[in-house]
Motif scaffolding. Structure first.
Motif, PDB file in Angstrom:
ATOM      1  N   ASP A  50       0.838  -1.205   0.000  1.00  0.00           N
ATOM      2  CA  ASP A  50       0.000   0.000   0.000  1.00  0.00           C
ATOM      3  C   ASP A  50       0.871   1.252   0.000  1.00  0.00           C
ATOM      4  O   ASP A  50       0.512   2.264  -0.615  1.00  0.00           O
ATOM      5  N   ALA A  51       2.020   1.166   0.687  1.00  0.00           N
ATOM      6  CA  ALA A  51       2.946   2.302   0.691  1.00  0.00           C
ATOM      7  C   ALA A  51       3.558   2.498  -0.696  1.00  0.00           C
ATOM      8  O   ALA A  51       3.774   3.634  -1.144  1.00  0.00           O
ATOM      9  N   VAL A  52       3.841   1.398  -1.381  1.00  0.00           N
ATOM     10  CA  VAL A  52       4.358   1.481  -2.752  1.00  0.00           C
ATOM     11  C   VAL A  52       3.296   2.127  -3.648  1.00  0.00           C
ATOM     12  O   VAL A  52       3.598   2.992  -4.487  1.00  0.00           O
ATOM     13  N   LYS A  53       2.062   1.719  -3.459  1.00  0.00           N
ATOM     14  CA  LYS A  53       0.954   2.276  -4.233  1.00  0.00           C
ATOM     15  C   LYS A  53       0.827   3.778  -3.998  1.00  0.00           C
ATOM     16  O   LYS A  53       0.617   4.557  -4.944  1.00  0.00           O
ATOM     17  N   LYS A  54       0.970   4.188  -2.747  1.00  0.00           N
ATOM     18  CA  LYS A  54       0.892   5.615  -2.419  1.00  0.00           C
ATOM     19  C   LYS A  54       2.048   6.372  -3.079  1.00  0.00           C
ATOM     20  O   LYS A  54       1.859   7.476  -3.615  1.00  0.00           O
ATOM     21  N   TRP A  55       3.242   5.784  -3.079  1.00  0.00           N
ATOM     22  CA  TRP A  55       4.389   6.434  -3.705  1.00  0.00           C
ATOM     23  C   TRP A  55       4.136   6.599  -5.210  1.00  0.00           C
ATOM     24  O   TRP A  55       4.420   7.660  -5.783  1.00  0.00           O
ATOM     25  N   LEU A  56       3.605   5.563  -5.840  1.00  0.00           N
ATOM     26  CA  LEU A  56       3.325   5.635  -7.284  1.00  0.00           C
ATOM     27  C   LEU A  56       2.249   6.674  -7.581  1.00  0.00           C
ATOM     28  O   LEU A  56       2.300   7.344  -8.611  1.00  0.00           O
ATOM     29  N   SER A  57       1.289   6.822  -6.674  1.00  0.00           N
ATOM     30  CA  SER A  57       0.257   7.836  -6.868  1.00  0.00           C
ATOM     31  C   SER A  57       0.872   9.226  -6.836  1.00  0.00           C
ATOM     32  O   SER A  57       0.561  10.085  -7.682  1.00  0.00           O
ATOM     33  N   ASP A  58       1.765   9.451  -5.874  1.00  0.00           N
ATOM     34  CA  ASP A  58       2.455  10.750  -5.801  1.00  0.00           C
ATOM     35  C   ASP A  58       3.364  10.944  -7.018  1.00  0.00           C
ATOM     36  O   ASP A  58       3.477  12.059  -7.540  1.00  0.00           O
ATOM     37  N   PHE A  59       4.004   9.865  -7.439  1.00  0.00           N
ATOM     38  CA  PHE A  59       4.861   9.911  -8.621  1.00  0.00           C
ATOM     39  C   PHE A  59       4.034  10.326  -9.843  1.00  0.00           C
ATOM     40  O   PHE A  59       4.443  11.178 -10.642  1.00  0.00           O
ATOM     41  N   GLY A  60       2.850   9.722  -9.979  1.00  0.00           N
ATOM     42  CA  GLY A  60       1.973  10.049 -11.099  1.00  0.00           C
ATOM     43  C   GLY A  60       1.512  11.501 -11.052  1.00  0.00           C
ATOM     44  O   GLY A  60       1.465  12.195 -12.075  1.00  0.00           O
ATOM     45  N   LYS A  61       1.167  11.985  -9.851  1.00  0.00           N
ATOM     46  CA  LYS A  61       0.710  13.371  -9.715  1.00  0.00           C
ATOM     47  C   LYS A  61       1.802  14.351 -10.139  1.00  0.00           C
ATOM     48  O   LYS A  61       1.509  15.416 -10.678  1.00  0.00           O
TER      49      LYS A  61
END
Length: 481
Positions: A270-281
């Motif tokens: 879930d932390a990886v997913k959150k990082w990718l979301s921020d990366f995408g933003k």
């Protein structure tokens, strides 16, 4: 002569025999006296302690069991137990506070019985150190109350903290445990009772193991194993080729790793997913506001549209997770959603070849490799909510010759319009595109206000043909005010 000599010899032998008998008699008497003395002394030590006898740190040579009992009784009357703990906490338990009394348990007599009284001469040359455990009795309820009032119990306590993996900047190492000041009440009571039963004057709670222990210490194999497992994840290094490389390495991965109370390692997806979301933003450009300079040197902004980068976070999550779990070193671009890439990374992600439409000035440019290849006046959608040309960054989706443009179906079942055009260059799937408009008497200026299109970019027949001949499918289109 011979007879005379023989008589003399016989006479001497007789005298010598008598003397020997007298010596033997004397020796026998002496030995008897010594034996009586030895046995008498041995009998004496049947009731007294041998020479060089120390009991409970005190010399009891030639003392009786009664004297030892008297001493032990006096010691109990004067007894106190000093209890020390961490953070300089100290308490004293006094005999009268717990009604401590001497019961006697035959320890004195038992010590006497253990003596080998027939070896008493050797006792003068060898020290005998013994300990008498006095029989004591005390008020258990009073002792429990006293234990409950100890500073180690009543003052603020900190729980011990187990050793655990800690990231030191390059990898995980065992972080030292913290002892804390929380006591183990069961052990504390047991050690206090043992100290009183044995009349010990001091009890060090730390040395006696009265504090709660950390479950794991820095040297525990479980902690080392957890560090090893976490470091296997941290071997991975994934570099994303953006305008500036983005590296996912141990410094980032370490924040996605945790251990529980059993030293079980968890990789937090879930932390990886959150990082990718921020990366995408940060790196997604689709629909975002971009600042740029128009071909005639003016500063402008454009917002919206369908063109740009958009990371496929679901696909990339699986790929990134797999690379980390395998400890891979990879250089790559992230996975992008279908048809959601752009010409370049950066603020002007449409690159150096594109079509630009200034909706305010009603003017368009076709820029090829950074140079204006074509420019002309246009007529865009009428400035009403249902007909205005949308701003944003798009791309050429379709190119057709001799296209019939059809409007929405009306209440009578017929389309609002059916207009044949020679050149059609679609920008959106909702019907916006470039096309020739021979019905327009002029282009540019304010004509769009009263004679604007249904949203398309109207061009002269010649200009539409020229643009059609230069464009390629997928060419970015920037439309702005």
């Amino acid at each position: 002569m011979t007879r005379r000599r023989q008589k003399i010899r016989d006479k001497k032998r007789k005298k010598s025999g008598n003397a020997g008998k007298r010596v033997a008699a004397v020796c026998g008497v002496v030995l008897g006296i010594l034996a009586l003395a030895y046995l008498g002394t041995a009998f004496y030590f049947r009731f007294h302690f041998l020479p060089n006898t120390q009991i409970n740190g005190r010399d009891f040579s030639a003392k009786t069991a009664a004297e030892l009992d008297s001493y032990l009784k006096q010691q109990i009357e004067d007894y106190s137990l000093t209890i020390t703990g961490r953070e300089a906490r100290s308490d004293v338990v006094k005999a009268d506070e717990i009604a401590l009394t001497y019961q006697g348990n035959g320890a004195s007599e038992e010590l006497l019985k253990k003596q080998n009284i027939f070896l008493w001469p050797a006792a003068f040359f060898e020290k005998e150190i013994s300990r008498a455990e006095p029989g004591v009795k005390y008020d258990k309820n009073a002792l429990e109350e006293k234990i409950s009032s100890l500073k180690a119990v009543t003052e603020e306590q900190s729980e011990p903290v187990s050793a655990a993996p800690e990231f030191d900047g390059s990898g995980f190492v065992p972080a030292r445990e913290k002892e804390g000041t929380a006591v183990n009440m069961d052990v504390l009571k047991e050690k206090v009772e043992e100290s009183i039963d044995s009349m010990s004057p001091k009890l060090d709670l730390n040395e006696a193991g009265c504090y709660k222990e950390p479950k794991y210490r820095a040297g525990s194999p479980e902690v080392k194993s957890a560090c090893d497992e976490m470091n296997r994840y941290c071997k991975a290094s994934i570099t994303y080729e953006m305008d500036e490389p983005v590296v996912v390495d141990a410094k980032i991965i370490s924040g996605w790793l945790t251990v529980d109370d059993e030293m079980k390692v968890t990789f937090d997806k879930d932390a990886v997913k959150k990082w990718l979301s921020d990366f995408g933003k940060k790196y997604d450009t689709k629909g975002k506001t971009r600042s740029f300079t128009t071909p005639d040197g003016r500063s402008a902004e454009v917002t919206g549209g369908t063109y740009g980068w958009e990371v496929d976070e679901k696909t990339e999550l699986a790929a990134l997770t797999q690379s980390i779990e395998k400890g891979e070193t990879v250089t790559k671009e992230p996975a992008y959603c279908e048809n959601q890439t752009a010409a370049s990374h950066g603020a002007q992600d449409w690159g150096t070849t594109y079509v630009e439409v200034d909706l305010t000035r009603q003017y368009m440019w076709y820029i090829k490799d950074g140079t204006v290849a074509m420019e002309t006046n246009v007529v865009t959608g009428k400035p009403t909510p249902d007909k205005e040309t949308p701003q944003g960054v798009y791309s050429i989706l379709e190119m057709k010759r001799d296209k019939v443009l059809t409007g929405e179906i009306q209440a009578d079942g017929l389309p609002e319009y059916e207009t044949p055009v020679d050149y059609w260059m679609r920008v959106t799937w909702t019907g916006i595109g470039f096309h020739d408009a021979t019905w327009q008497s002029s282009f540019g200026g304010d004509r769009y206000i009263d004679h604007g299109s249904h949203g398309c970019i109207n061009m002269s027949l010649d200009d539409a043909g020229r643009l059609y001949g230069m464009l390629e499918m997928g060419t970015p289109v920037v439309m702005h005010y």
